[in-house]
Design an enzyme around this catalytic site. Structure first.
Site, PDB file in Angstrom:
ATOM      1  N   ASP A  28       0.872  -1.179   0.000  1.00 18.45           N
ATOM      2  CA  ASP A  28       0.000   0.000   0.000  1.00 18.45           C
ATOM      3  C   ASP A  28       0.908   1.227   0.000  1.00 18.45           C
ATOM      4  O   ASP A  28       2.128   1.112   0.140  1.00 18.45           O
ATOM      5  CB  ASP A  28      -0.916  -0.011   1.235  1.00 18.45           C
ATOM      6  CG  ASP A  28      -1.839   1.204   1.275  1.00 18.45           C
ATOM      7  OD1 ASP A  28      -2.334   1.609   0.205  1.00 18.45           O
ATOM      8  OD2 ASP A  28      -2.055   1.765   2.359  1.00 18.45           O
ATOM      9  N   SER A  29       0.281   2.390  -0.049  1.00 19.71           N
ATOM     10  CA  SER A  29       1.056   3.631  -0.024  1.00 19.71           C
ATOM     11  C   SER A  29       1.608   3.941   1.374  1.00 19.71           C
ATOM     12  O   SER A  29       2.487   4.782   1.506  1.00 19.71           O
ATOM     13  CB  SER A  29       0.171   4.789  -0.462  1.00 19.71           C
ATOM     14  OG  SER A  29      -0.901   4.938   0.453  1.00 19.71           O
TER      15      SER A  29
ATOM     16  N   TYR B 170      -1.066   8.233  -2.543  1.00 18.69           N
ATOM     17  CA  TYR B 170      -1.339   7.789  -3.908  1.00 18.69           C
ATOM     18  C   TYR B 170      -2.613   8.469  -4.441  1.00 18.69           C
ATOM     19  O   TYR B 170      -2.786   8.646  -5.626  1.00 18.69           O
ATOM     20  CB  TYR B 170      -1.559   6.267  -3.939  1.00 18.69           C
ATOM     21  CG  TYR B 170      -0.308   5.411  -3.984  1.00 18.69           C
ATOM     22  CD1 TYR B 170       0.940   5.901  -3.585  1.00 18.69           C
ATOM     23  CD2 TYR B 170      -0.380   4.086  -4.427  1.00 18.69           C
ATOM     24  CE1 TYR B 170       2.067   5.080  -3.629  1.00 18.69           C
ATOM     25  CE2 TYR B 170       0.747   3.277  -4.485  1.00 18.69           C
ATOM     26  CZ  TYR B 170       1.966   3.764  -4.081  1.00 18.69           C
ATOM     27  OH  TYR B 170       3.081   2.956  -4.132  1.00 18.69           O
ATOM     28  N   GLY B 171      -3.509   8.804  -3.523  1.00 22.17           N
ATOM     29  CA  GLY B 171      -4.869   9.205  -3.902  1.00 22.17           C
ATOM     30  C   GLY B 171      -4.999  10.495  -4.683  1.00 22.17           C
ATOM     31  O   GLY B 171      -6.037  10.745  -5.286  1.00 22.17           O
TER      32      GLY B 171
ATOM     33  N   CYS C 186      -4.528  -1.700  -1.599  1.00 24.35           N
ATOM     34  CA  CYS C 186      -4.670  -0.288  -1.935  1.00 24.35           C
ATOM     35  C   CYS C 186      -5.820  -0.158  -2.929  1.00 24.35           C
ATOM     36  O   CYS C 186      -5.746  -0.691  -4.046  1.00 24.35           O
ATOM     37  CB  CYS C 186      -3.355   0.207  -2.552  1.00 24.35           C
ATOM     38  SG  CYS C 186      -3.452   1.926  -3.103  1.00 24.35           S
TER      39      CYS C 186
ATOM     40  N   THR D 145      -6.726   2.503  -4.421  1.00 23.22           N
ATOM     41  CA  THR D 145      -6.353   3.412  -5.498  1.00 23.22           C
ATOM     42  C   THR D 145      -5.662   2.649  -6.633  1.00 23.22           C
ATOM     43  O   THR D 145      -5.965   2.851  -7.807  1.00 23.22           O
ATOM     44  CB  THR D 145      -5.424   4.516  -4.944  1.00 23.22           C
ATOM     45  OG1 THR D 145      -6.070   5.114  -3.812  1.00 23.22           O
ATOM     46  CG2 THR D 145      -5.151   5.574  -5.969  1.00 23.22           C
TER      47      THR D 145
ATOM     48  N   CYS E 250     -10.921   2.698   0.573  1.00 26.17           N
ATOM     49  CA  CYS E 250      -9.505   3.023   0.806  1.00 26.17           C
ATOM     50  C   CYS E 250      -9.108   2.266   2.071  1.00 26.17           C
ATOM     51  O   CYS E 250      -9.798   2.356   3.095  1.00 26.17           O
ATOM     52  CB  CYS E 250      -9.322   4.519   1.004  1.00 26.17           C
ATOM     53  SG  CYS E 250      -7.682   4.973   1.624  1.00 26.17           S
ATOM     54  N   THR E 251      -8.005   1.533   1.989  1.00 26.11           N
ATOM     55  CA  THR E 251      -7.639   0.658   3.103  1.00 26.11           C
ATOM     56  C   THR E 251      -7.268   1.439   4.369  1.00 26.11           C
ATOM     57  O   THR E 251      -7.373   0.912   5.470  1.00 26.11           O
ATOM     58  CB  THR E 251      -6.482  -0.258   2.687  1.00 26.11           C
ATOM     59  OG1 THR E 251      -5.406   0.549   2.182  1.00 26.11           O
ATOM     60  CG2 THR E 251      -6.930  -1.228   1.609  1.00 26.11           C
ATOM     61  N   HIS E 252      -6.851   2.687   4.180  1.00 29.68           N
ATOM     62  CA  HIS E 252      -6.552   3.508   5.357  1.00 29.68           C
ATOM     63  C   HIS E 252      -7.793   3.684   6.245  1.00 29.68           C
ATOM     64  O   HIS E 252      -7.674   3.795   7.466  1.00 29.68           O
ATOM     65  CB  HIS E 252      -6.084   4.908   4.938  1.00 29.68           C
ATOM     66  CG  HIS E 252      -4.617   5.008   4.648  1.00 29.68           C
ATOM     67  ND1 HIS E 252      -4.054   4.575   3.482  1.00 29.68           N
ATOM     68  CD2 HIS E 252      -3.598   5.527   5.387  1.00 29.68           C
ATOM     69  CE1 HIS E 252      -2.748   4.814   3.515  1.00 29.68           C
ATOM     70  NE2 HIS E 252      -2.449   5.392   4.662  1.00 29.68           N
TER      71      HIS E 252
HETATM   72  N1  DGL Z   1      -4.646   3.207   1.186  1.00 24.76           N
HETATM   73  C1  DGL Z   1      -4.733   3.542  -0.191  1.00 24.76           C
HETATM   74  C2  DGL Z   1      -6.029   3.130  -0.822  1.00 24.76           C
HETATM   75  O1  DGL Z   1      -6.582   2.142  -0.403  1.00 24.76           O
HETATM   76  C3  DGL Z   1      -4.174   4.839  -0.681  1.00 24.76           C
HETATM   77  C4  DGL Z   1      -4.186   6.031   0.194  1.00 24.76           C
HETATM   78  C5  DGL Z   1      -3.365   7.165  -0.387  1.00 24.76           C
HETATM   79  O2  DGL Z   1      -2.155   7.021  -0.433  1.00 24.76           O
HETATM   80  O3  DGL Z   1      -3.952   8.146  -0.850  1.00 24.76           O
HETATM   81  O4  DGL Z   1      -6.501   3.725  -1.745  1.00 24.76           O
END
Ligand code: DGL
Length: 267
Positions: free
Chosen positions: A10-11, A42-43, A73, A75, A182-184
């Protein structure tokens, strides 16, 4: 039986939600986690840049001899689904399985999706869900404030900045279910739950992706390992170690190895 590790990337911290889910599903597996924190977020990036970075991240995983990859991720999963499918190593994103699970949610009311700007802009989650349930209202919303807040440690449900960001979820009130695309966002699931109330069921894309990978490995008899873990980050190792140990609930700090960030190229 296959003792080679599973690669997950992931990012940044978000993919740890997938690590946590996989650890519960397959405690014996050896895992390699790559947090591309040096190139986070990444977003906000363009599709072409994300696709280039996805290729680099997949190649990094391959260089570690993994038996399968979980792209933790949303994204990358939504902007490069073809690259995941064509990868020489069996590769799972978090989009397909989570959209399928969303489509099974009971009710006739709206289904919500929240994710990064690049994910929502791709339209991929929404299109896949619309194909499975054409008659259901779908609300897809970017939440660009959340990833920076989470990366800077604003994760407690009562954190004032996080609370303020929850106001952006207002259009989703009353939805039957909400997909955290988004996994975050899984790291702040409790705050999201409180903001939307008990009617809205939350579904985490990372958990769905982890289940799909588990099913694949079990079906083909490819499970196996000694529960080992290797954490790599293209950002500062100490910061990642502290945040990851906290989120994964490890008594003793996990060790992370720094690798130099790869060249993302033209936007
Ligand atoms: N956690 C990532 C996702 O699921 C990307 C978050 C990011 O870097 O913007 O999209």
């Amino acid at each position: 039986m296959d003792n080679r590790p599973i690669g997950i990337f992931d990012s940044g911290l978000g993919g740890l939600t997938a690590v946590k889910a996989l650890r519960q599903l397959l405690p014996e597996e050896n895992l390699i986690y790559f947090a591309d924190s040096g190139r986070l977020p990444y977003g906000g990036r363009s599709r072409s840049q994300l696709r280039r970075m996805a290729r680099q991240d997949l190649d990094l995983m391959a260089s570690h001899g993994v038996k399968a990859v979980l792209v933790a991720c949303g994204t990358v999963s939504s902007n490069a689904p073809d690259l995941l499918e064509e990868n020489a190593i069996p590769t799972f994103g978090v989009m397909k399985a989570s959209v399928e699970a969303m489509a099974r949610m009971p009710g006739t009311g709206p289904l919500g999706i929240i994710a990064t700007e690049a994910t929502i802009r791709s339209g991929a989650f929404e299109a896949a869900l619309r194909e499975l349930c054409p008659d259901r209202p779908i609300i897809a919303l970017p939440c660009p404030k959340l990833v920076p807040l989470i990366e800077f440690g604003h994760i407690r449900p009562d954190d004032p900045l996080l609370q303020e960001a929850m106001d952006d979820l207002a259009p989703l009130r009353g939805a039957d279910a909400l997909l955290l695309g988004c996994t975050h966002y899984g790291i702040v699931a409790e705050a999201i739950r409180q903001a939307l109330g008990p009617h809205t069921r939350l579904l985490e894309a990372s958990g769905c992706g982890a289940e799909a990978l588990r099913d694949y490995l079990v079906r083909r008899d490819l499970t196996g390992g000694q529960g080992q873990e290797l954490f790599l980050t293209s950002g500062p190792a100490e910061e990642f170690q502290a945040a990851a140990s906290l989120f994964l609930g490890r008594g003793r700090a996990i060790a992370a190895r720094h690798i130099p960030p790869m060249e993302a190229g033209e936007p």
